[in-house]
Design a protein around this motif. Structure first.
Motif, short mmCIF file in Angstrom:
data_model
loop_
_atom_site.label_atom_id
_atom_site.label_comp_id
_atom_site.label_asym_id
_atom_site.label_seq_id
_atom_site.Cartn_x
_atom_site.Cartn_y
_atom_site.Cartn_z
N PRO A 30 0.82 -1.22 0.00
CA PRO A 30 0.00 0.00 0.00
C PRO A 30 0.85 1.26 0.00
O PRO A 30 2.00 1.24 0.43
CB PRO A 30 -0.80 -0.12 1.30
N HIS A 31 0.26 2.34 -0.46
CA HIS A 31 0.94 3.62 -0.54
C HIS A 31 0.67 4.48 0.70
O HIS A 31 0.72 5.70 0.65
CB HIS A 31 0.50 4.38 -1.80
N TYR A 32 0.39 3.83 1.80
CA TYR A 32 0.16 4.52 3.07
C TYR A 32 0.47 3.57 4.21
O TYR A 32 0.67 2.36 4.00
CB TYR A 32 -1.28 5.05 3.18
N GLY A 33 0.53 4.11 5.41
CA GLY A 33 0.87 3.31 6.58
C GLY A 33 2.30 3.55 7.05
O GLY A 33 3.11 4.16 6.36
N ASP A 34 2.60 3.07 8.25
CA ASP A 34 3.88 3.34 8.90
C ASP A 34 5.08 2.90 8.06
O ASP A 34 6.05 3.65 7.91
CB ASP A 34 3.94 2.65 10.27
N ALA A 35 5.02 1.68 7.54
CA ALA A 35 6.17 1.15 6.79
C ALA A 35 6.41 1.98 5.53
O ALA A 35 7.56 2.30 5.19
CB ALA A 35 5.94 -0.31 6.43
N TRP A 36 5.32 2.32 4.85
CA TRP A 36 5.48 3.10 3.62
C TRP A 36 5.99 4.51 3.91
O TRP A 36 6.85 5.02 3.21
CB TRP A 36 4.16 3.18 2.85
N VAL A 37 5.46 5.14 4.94
CA VAL A 37 5.88 6.50 5.28
C VAL A 37 7.38 6.54 5.56
O VAL A 37 8.09 7.46 5.13
CB VAL A 37 5.08 7.03 6.48
N LYS A 38 7.87 5.56 6.27
CA LYS A 38 9.31 5.50 6.59
C LYS A 38 10.14 5.37 5.32
O LYS A 38 11.16 6.06 5.15
CB LYS A 38 9.58 4.34 7.53
N LYS A 39 9.69 4.50 4.43
CA LYS A 39 10.42 4.28 3.18
C LYS A 39 10.36 5.52 2.28
O LYS A 39 11.37 5.95 1.72
CB LYS A 39 9.81 3.08 2.46
N TYR A 40 9.19 6.12 2.17
CA TYR A 40 9.03 7.30 1.33
C TYR A 40 9.86 8.46 1.87
O TYR A 40 10.46 9.23 1.10
CB TYR A 40 7.55 7.68 1.27
N ALA A 41 9.92 8.59 3.19
CA ALA A 41 10.72 9.65 3.80
C ALA A 41 12.20 9.49 3.46
O ALA A 41 12.91 10.49 3.28
CB ALA A 41 10.52 9.65 5.32
N ARG A 42 12.66 8.26 3.37
CA ARG A 42 14.06 8.02 3.00
C ARG A 42 14.30 8.46 1.56
O ARG A 42 15.33 9.07 1.25
CB ARG A 42 14.40 6.54 3.16
N VAL A 43 13.36 8.18 0.66
CA VAL A 43 13.48 8.62 -0.73
C VAL A 43 13.59 10.15 -0.79
O VAL A 43 14.47 10.70 -1.46
CB VAL A 43 12.28 8.13 -1.57
N ILE A 44 12.70 10.82 -0.08
CA ILE A 44 12.70 12.28 -0.09
C ILE A 44 14.00 12.83 0.50
O ILE A 44 14.56 13.82 -0.01
CB ILE A 44 11.48 12.84 0.67
N ASP A 45 14.48 12.20 1.55
CA ASP A 45 15.73 12.65 2.18
C ASP A 45 16.90 12.60 1.20
O ASP A 45 17.71 13.53 1.13
CB ASP A 45 16.04 11.79 3.40
N ILE A 46 17.00 11.52 0.44
CA ILE A 46 18.10 11.40 -0.52
C ILE A 46 17.92 12.41 -1.65
O ILE A 46 18.88 13.05 -2.10
CB ILE A 46 18.20 9.97 -1.07
N LEU A 47 16.69 12.58 -2.12
CA LEU A 47 16.44 13.57 -3.17
C LEU A 47 16.84 14.96 -2.70
O LEU A 47 17.40 15.76 -3.46
CB LEU A 47 14.97 13.55 -3.59
N ARG A 48 16.58 15.27 -1.43
CA ARG A 48 16.98 16.57 -0.89
C ARG A 48 18.49 16.75 -0.98
O ARG A 48 18.99 17.84 -1.28
CB ARG A 48 16.53 16.70 0.57
N GLN A 49 19.23 15.68 -0.71
CA GLN A 49 20.68 15.77 -0.78
C GLN A 49 21.16 16.02 -2.21
O GLN A 49 22.14 16.73 -2.43
CB GLN A 49 21.30 14.49 -0.22
N ILE A 50 20.47 15.43 -3.18
CA ILE A 50 20.86 15.63 -4.58
C ILE A 50 20.51 17.05 -5.04
O ILE A 50 21.27 17.69 -5.77
CB ILE A 50 20.19 14.58 -5.48
#
Length: 368
Positions: A30-50
């Motif tokens: 699913p595209h929601y829930g605790d596990a997904w939010v954690k994973k999506y946040a990691r994607v955004i964090d790396i994109l911020r670094q780029i």
């Protein structure tokens, strides 16, 4: 006799690491829930670094769509129909910016540049001085049609001194060419995942500065789609951040594949990845000259992730493309616009491209 595997070396999409592809075959989540939010946040964090953004001065979103979707969202979210935008145009995708702006009903002030040469920052300044009511300036960072890199930093410094916001298309440069959104005064940047990041098509990172939001948040009837309204992406990214951080259903397997590619980038190091791309570009340029095919731009203007070269005298570039495809199972790109029959383009923006791949292309060209 077993046929050689096709080597994809076009200007995107690119070949991806097998581990990236493997993520696509995992069970759908699913595209929601605790596990997904954690994973999506990691994607955004790396994109911020780029993007080279930190703190709360910039926001980053991952839209579903092509890079053009993100460009469309950037323009239509920021400007009202009839408002003025200055667009630097020195290639096919500079022309695409104009097309998007026309579709949004904007008043376009074009700053034309010569194909094969960078935009002149002083020409942008002259246009801003002559049009103080312009609400935005937009350029392409890496002009894919010519491989030219435009002076975004210099243009950004000029735009920052005005009330206008600075919109940049970094679709073919993001993750493969040095980029500093904050230092370069870029207010909205749009990119894509299927090029230098080494992931699949279908996702489009966007970053917005506080100056960008100030322009976006003016009270007016936007007159464009809900989907490409960046305010909606911000709303879900804040109000629903703890369980459903996007306004639409995300292609979860595609995002998971992107995360694999991004983690590989972080493991290698952004600067190391960029330097490796540059080394491959220099190796290719040397080989092209040995094959009698001069690069379209000088080495001082090299694009680390994409190289264009002239076809040999008496030949059209399409002959080179078909020769490599039919005889050597290597697929490259052709020229665009008036360069269609003049140059061919070789993409080396995939993280999996090696020196051996460059040598394979060069050896094939020498045998033409």
């Amino acid at each position: 006799m077993e046929q050689a595997q096709m080597k994809l070396m076009i200007p995107g999409p690119v070949e991806v690491d097998p581990k990236v592809l493997a993520a696509l075959s995992e069970p759908v989540e699913p595209h929601y829930g605790d596990a997904w939010v954690k994973k999506y946040a990691r994607v955004i964090d790396i994109l911020r670094q780029i993007f080279n953004v930190a703190g709360k001065n910039y926001d980053v979103y991952l839209m579903v769509g092509s890079g053009t979707c993100a460009i469309d969202a950037s323009m239509s979210s920021s400007l009202m129909r009839g408002e003025k935008i200055i667009i630097g145009n020195n290639g096919f995708f500079g022309g695409r910016l104009i097309e998007v702006a026309k579709n949004a009903g904007l008043n376009i002030v074009e700053v034309p540049g010569e194909w094969g040469k960078p935009l002149d920052p002083q020409a942008i300044k002259k246009a801003l001085d002559a049009n103080p009511d312009a609400k935005a300036v937009s350029v392409v960072h890496g002009e894919t049609s010519t491989t030219v890199l435009n002076p975004v930093k210099e243009i950004g410094a000029i735009v920052a001194a005005s009330e206008a916001i600075f919109l940049v298309d970094a679709v073919s440069s993001f993750g493969g060419i040095p980029f500093d959104m904050e230092d370069w005064n870029v207010d909205i940047c749009a990119s894509a995942t299927q090029k230098c990041l080494g992931a699949l098509p279908g996702l489009a990172p966007v970053s917005v500065s506080q100056k960008g939001w100030k322009t976006i948040d003016r009270s007016f009837d936007k007159g464009h789609s809900w989907y490409t309204n960046l305010q909606n992406w911000r709303k879900y990214g804040t109000e629903w951040a703890d369980w459903h951080p996007t306004p639409v259903t995300m292609p979860t397997n595609n995002v998971n594949a992107l995360l694999v590619a991004l983690e590989q980038l972080m493991e290698e190091g952004i600067e190391n990845r960029i330097q490796r791309y540059r080394s491959l570009a220099l190796r290719l340029r040397k080989g092209l000259r040995e094959a009698g095919m001069e690069p379209y731009t000088s080495d001082e203007m090299l694009n680390p992730v994409l190289t264009a070269a002239y076809a040999p005298e008496g030949h059209k570039s399409g002959e080179i493309i078909q020769y490599l495809l039919n005889e050597h199972h290597i697929q490259i790109g052709g020229g665009l616009g008036h360069l269609k029959d003049v140059v061919f383009r070789i993409g080396h923006m995939s993280p999996v491209v090696t020196e051996a791949d460059i040598d394979r292309v060069v050896d094939a060209l020498k045998a033409f």
